[in-house]
Scaffold this motif. Structure first.
Motif, PDB file in Angstrom:
ATOM      1  N   ARG A 224       0.805  -1.267   0.074  1.00  0.00           N
ATOM      2  CA  ARG A 224      -0.050   0.054  -0.007  1.00  0.00           C
ATOM      3  C   ARG A 224       0.937   1.036  -0.057  1.00  0.00           C
ATOM      4  N   THR A 225       0.326   2.162  -0.792  1.00  0.00           N
ATOM      5  CA  THR A 225       1.044   3.591  -0.825  1.00  0.00           C
ATOM      6  C   THR A 225      -0.007   4.519  -0.466  1.00  0.00           C
ATOM      7  N   ARG A 226       0.603   5.390   0.392  1.00  0.00           N
ATOM      8  CA  ARG A 226      -0.290   6.665   0.849  1.00  0.00           C
ATOM      9  C   ARG A 226       0.088   7.838   0.146  1.00  0.00           C
ATOM     10  N   LEU A 227      -0.802   8.566  -0.730  1.00  0.00           N
ATOM     11  CA  LEU A 227      -0.260   9.646  -1.277  1.00  0.00           C
ATOM     12  C   LEU A 227      -1.122  10.855  -1.057  1.00  0.00           C
ATOM     13  N   GLY A 228      -0.287  11.605   0.145  1.00  0.00           N
ATOM     14  CA  GLY A 228      -0.951  12.723   0.531  1.00  0.00           C
ATOM     15  C   GLY A 228      -2.445  12.503   1.283  1.00  0.00           C
ATOM     16  N   VAL A 229      -2.791  11.270   1.783  1.00  0.00           N
ATOM     17  CA  VAL A 229      -4.073  11.199   2.603  1.00  0.00           C
ATOM     18  C   VAL A 229      -4.215  12.138   3.561  1.00  0.00           C
ATOM     19  N   GLY A 230      -5.470  12.444   3.629  1.00  0.00           N
ATOM     20  CA  GLY A 230      -5.761  13.408   4.522  1.00  0.00           C
ATOM     21  C   GLY A 230      -5.563  14.931   3.984  1.00  0.00           C
ATOM     22  N   ALA A 231      -4.908  15.363   3.065  1.00  0.00           N
ATOM     23  CA  ALA A 231      -4.904  16.508   2.433  1.00  0.00           C
ATOM     24  C   ALA A 231      -6.275  16.727   1.567  1.00  0.00           C
ATOM     25  N   GLY A 232      -6.303  17.982   1.317  1.00  0.00           N
ATOM     26  CA  GLY A 232      -7.435  18.489   0.209  1.00  0.00           C
ATOM     27  C   GLY A 232      -8.673  18.726   1.222  1.00  0.00           C
ATOM     28  N   GLU A 233      -9.450  19.734   0.228  1.00  0.00           N
ATOM     29  CA  GLU A 233     -10.676  20.218   1.229  1.00  0.00           C
ATOM     30  C   GLU A 233     -11.956  19.108   1.442  1.00  0.00           C
ATOM     31  N   GLU A 234     -12.083  18.213   0.081  1.00  0.00           N
ATOM     32  CA  GLU A 234     -13.122  17.293   0.421  1.00  0.00           C
ATOM     33  C   GLU A 234     -12.854  16.400   1.624  1.00  0.00           C
ATOM     34  N   GLY A 235     -11.689  16.151   2.064  1.00  0.00           N
ATOM     35  CA  GLY A 235     -11.526  15.060   2.957  1.00  0.00           C
ATOM     36  C   GLY A 235     -11.944  13.737   2.923  1.00  0.00           C
ATOM     37  N   LYS A 236     -12.287  13.474   1.466  1.00  0.00           N
ATOM     38  CA  LYS A 236     -12.337  11.947   1.353  1.00  0.00           C
ATOM     39  C   LYS A 236     -11.222  11.407   0.919  1.00  0.00           C
ATOM     40  N   VAL A 237     -11.022  10.016   1.173  1.00  0.00           N
ATOM     41  CA  VAL A 237      -9.893   9.202   0.753  1.00  0.00           C
ATOM     42  C   VAL A 237     -10.511   7.878  -0.073  1.00  0.00           C
ATOM     43  N   TYR A 238      -9.652   7.759  -1.133  1.00  0.00           N
ATOM     44  CA  TYR A 238     -10.228   6.577  -1.793  1.00  0.00           C
ATOM     45  C   TYR A 238      -9.200   5.473  -2.089  1.00  0.00           C
ATOM     46  N   ARG A 239      -9.741   4.190  -2.066  1.00  0.00           N
ATOM     47  CA  ARG A 239      -8.625   3.101  -2.290  1.00  0.00           C
ATOM     48  C   ARG A 239      -8.546   2.603  -3.563  1.00  0.00           C
ATOM     49  N   ILE A 240      -7.584   2.699  -4.286  1.00  0.00           N
ATOM     50  CA  ILE A 240      -7.397   2.340  -5.589  1.00  0.00           C
ATOM     51  C   ILE A 240      -6.447   1.079  -5.525  1.00  0.00           C
ATOM     52  N   GLU A 241      -7.229  -0.175  -6.308  1.00  0.00           N
ATOM     53  CA  GLU A 241      -6.314  -1.343  -6.335  1.00  0.00           C
ATOM     54  C   GLU A 241      -6.023  -1.555  -7.875  1.00  0.00           C
ATOM     55  N   VAL A 242      -4.865  -1.650  -8.086  1.00  0.00           N
ATOM     56  CA  VAL A 242      -4.363  -1.800  -9.381  1.00  0.00           C
ATOM     57  C   VAL A 242      -3.762  -3.176  -9.604  1.00  0.00           C
ATOM     58  N   VAL A 284      -3.731  -1.671 -14.650  1.00  0.00           N
ATOM     59  CA  VAL A 284      -5.226  -1.860 -14.800  1.00  0.00           C
ATOM     60  C   VAL A 284      -5.789  -1.696 -13.557  1.00  0.00           C
ATOM     61  N   ILE A 285      -6.945  -0.764 -13.529  1.00  0.00           N
ATOM     62  CA  ILE A 285      -7.447  -0.397 -12.044  1.00  0.00           C
ATOM     63  C   ILE A 285      -8.475  -1.560 -11.905  1.00  0.00           C
ATOM     64  N   ALA A 286      -8.380  -2.440 -10.806  1.00  0.00           N
ATOM     65  CA  ALA A 286      -9.374  -3.364 -10.327  1.00  0.00           C
ATOM     66  C   ALA A 286     -10.669  -2.850  -9.679  1.00  0.00           C
ATOM     67  N   SER A 287     -10.348  -1.793  -8.976  1.00  0.00           N
ATOM     68  CA  SER A 287     -11.305  -1.260  -8.099  1.00  0.00           C
ATOM     69  C   SER A 287     -11.033   0.019  -7.550  1.00  0.00           C
ATOM     70  N   ILE A 288     -12.304   0.967  -7.429  1.00  0.00           N
ATOM     71  CA  ILE A 288     -11.782   2.136  -6.677  1.00  0.00           C
ATOM     72  C   ILE A 288     -12.771   2.299  -5.578  1.00  0.00           C
ATOM     73  N   THR A 289     -12.660   2.435  -4.299  1.00  0.00           N
ATOM     74  CA  THR A 289     -13.495   2.431  -3.252  1.00  0.00           C
ATOM     75  C   THR A 289     -13.194   3.384  -2.318  1.00  0.00           C
ATOM     76  N   PRO A 290     -14.229   4.103  -1.665  1.00  0.00           N
ATOM     77  CA  PRO A 290     -14.081   5.134  -0.639  1.00  0.00           C
ATOM     78  C   PRO A 290     -13.524   4.559   0.341  1.00  0.00           C
ATOM     79  N   VAL A 291     -12.650   5.132   1.239  1.00  0.00           N
ATOM     80  CA  VAL A 291     -12.187   4.800   2.796  1.00  0.00           C
ATOM     81  C   VAL A 291     -12.950   5.445   3.584  1.00  0.00           C
TER      82      VAL A 291
END
Length: 292
Positions: A224-242, A284-291
């Motif tokens: 797993r790699t965290r890319l600036g998780v927690g940053a941004g105004e929206e406040g939502k984080v998504y899990r992308i499985e590749v 190839v993206i297998a799934s994108i789900t909100p955390v």
């Protein structure tokens, strides 16, 4: 989740092959076909040398002394099955393979695997094999004379989505085997997911068209790699499985990643950027789900 054609999920060969059944006055060729199908199913598509075949059980079956179910039992209790799966695999790997080989599905949950673990402790190897073949489930699905087949990848009444997705992790296409076809090797594929009752991403097996599919591999914390998780105004984080990372070059398709699966935790405001980056690198993206 929308699933593609059976060919993309690695089950087209099973869909296109009708169940084999022993009928009265079956020809010699029919009997041979059933014998081969039993070996293929019970031994998880593993190669069987001539010297490893159960000659006595085969003769009894051809003479009509054994039904298909009893021939399956003989192969399941054979020294070949014992040495390949029971003696060489951890307990829960052995149990999950027994479900696949004899009932054509995966365990429904942790309690079901625990019951079979208790049978192994208290009654032993042969009783464990009997515990699948002597059930109402086996009789209702296959009866006495149908060769067991994989059925857990089909949605059925009463089946949970968890069990449905687990079957795809165990069934990696008709060319794979339960000895050499799993990246997990001899480790249990499902144990942690049975404990947590969590579904798995449905990922096509390797061998598909360019850029699609890969052998199933657990995406553990190390991937797993965290890319600036927690940053941004929206406040939502998504899990992308590749899955299916490979080089974009047509000649050399070796991936620069040591693992075939990667998981990225990405804030909403970087989602589009990350999506483009993954595809540029051949993923190839297998799934994108909100955390959250």
């Amino acid at each position: 989740m929308a699933f593609g054609p059976a060919s993309r999920l690695g089950v087209s060969a099973f869909e296109d092959t009708p169940p084999l059944e022993l009928v009265p006055r079956s020809s010699w060729e029919d009997l041979e076909s059933i014998i081969r199908a039993v070996y293929r199913q019970v031994l998880g598509n593993a190669y069987v040398m001539e010297s490893e075949r159960a000659a006595i059980a085969e003769s009894q079956f051809k003479r009509g002394e054994l039904s298909v179910r009893e021939f399956v039992r003989a192969i399941g209790k054979s020294e070949l099955y014992r040495s390949r799966f029971f003696e060489s695999s951890p307990r829960y790997r052995f149990i999950e393979l027994n479900f696949k080989h004899f009932l054509g599905r995966t365990p429904d949950g942790l309690e079901e695997t625990r019951r079979h673990s208790t049978i192994l402790d208290t009654e032993g190897f042969e009783a464990e094999i009997d515990s699948y073949l002597d059930t109402d489930e086996y009789q209702n699905a296959y009866g006495e004379n149908i060769v067991p087949y994989y059925r857990g990848y089909k949605t059925q009444p009463g089946q949970t989505m968890v069990g449905f997705t687990h079957m795809f992790a165990m069934l990696r296409g008709s060319s794979s085997s339960d000895l050499k076809g799993s990246i997990s090797g001899k480790k249990p594929v499902l144990n942690q997911y049975l404990i947590q009752q969590t579904p798995l991403s449905v990922i096509a097996p390797s061998g598909g068209s360019a850029g699609e599919g890969w052998s199933f591999q657990d995406t553990s914390q190390s991937a797993r790699t965290r890319l600036g998780v927690g940053a941004g105004e929206e406040g939502k984080v998504y899990r992308i499985e590749v899955t299916g990372y490979r080089s974009a070059l047509k000649v050399n398709r070796v991936s620069k990643f040591r693992r075939s699966n990667q998981v990225y935790l990405v804030p909403f405001d970087k989602l589009s950027q990350e999506y483009q980056r993954i595809h540029q690198q051949g993923g190839v993206i297998a799934s994108i789900t909100p955390v959250n």
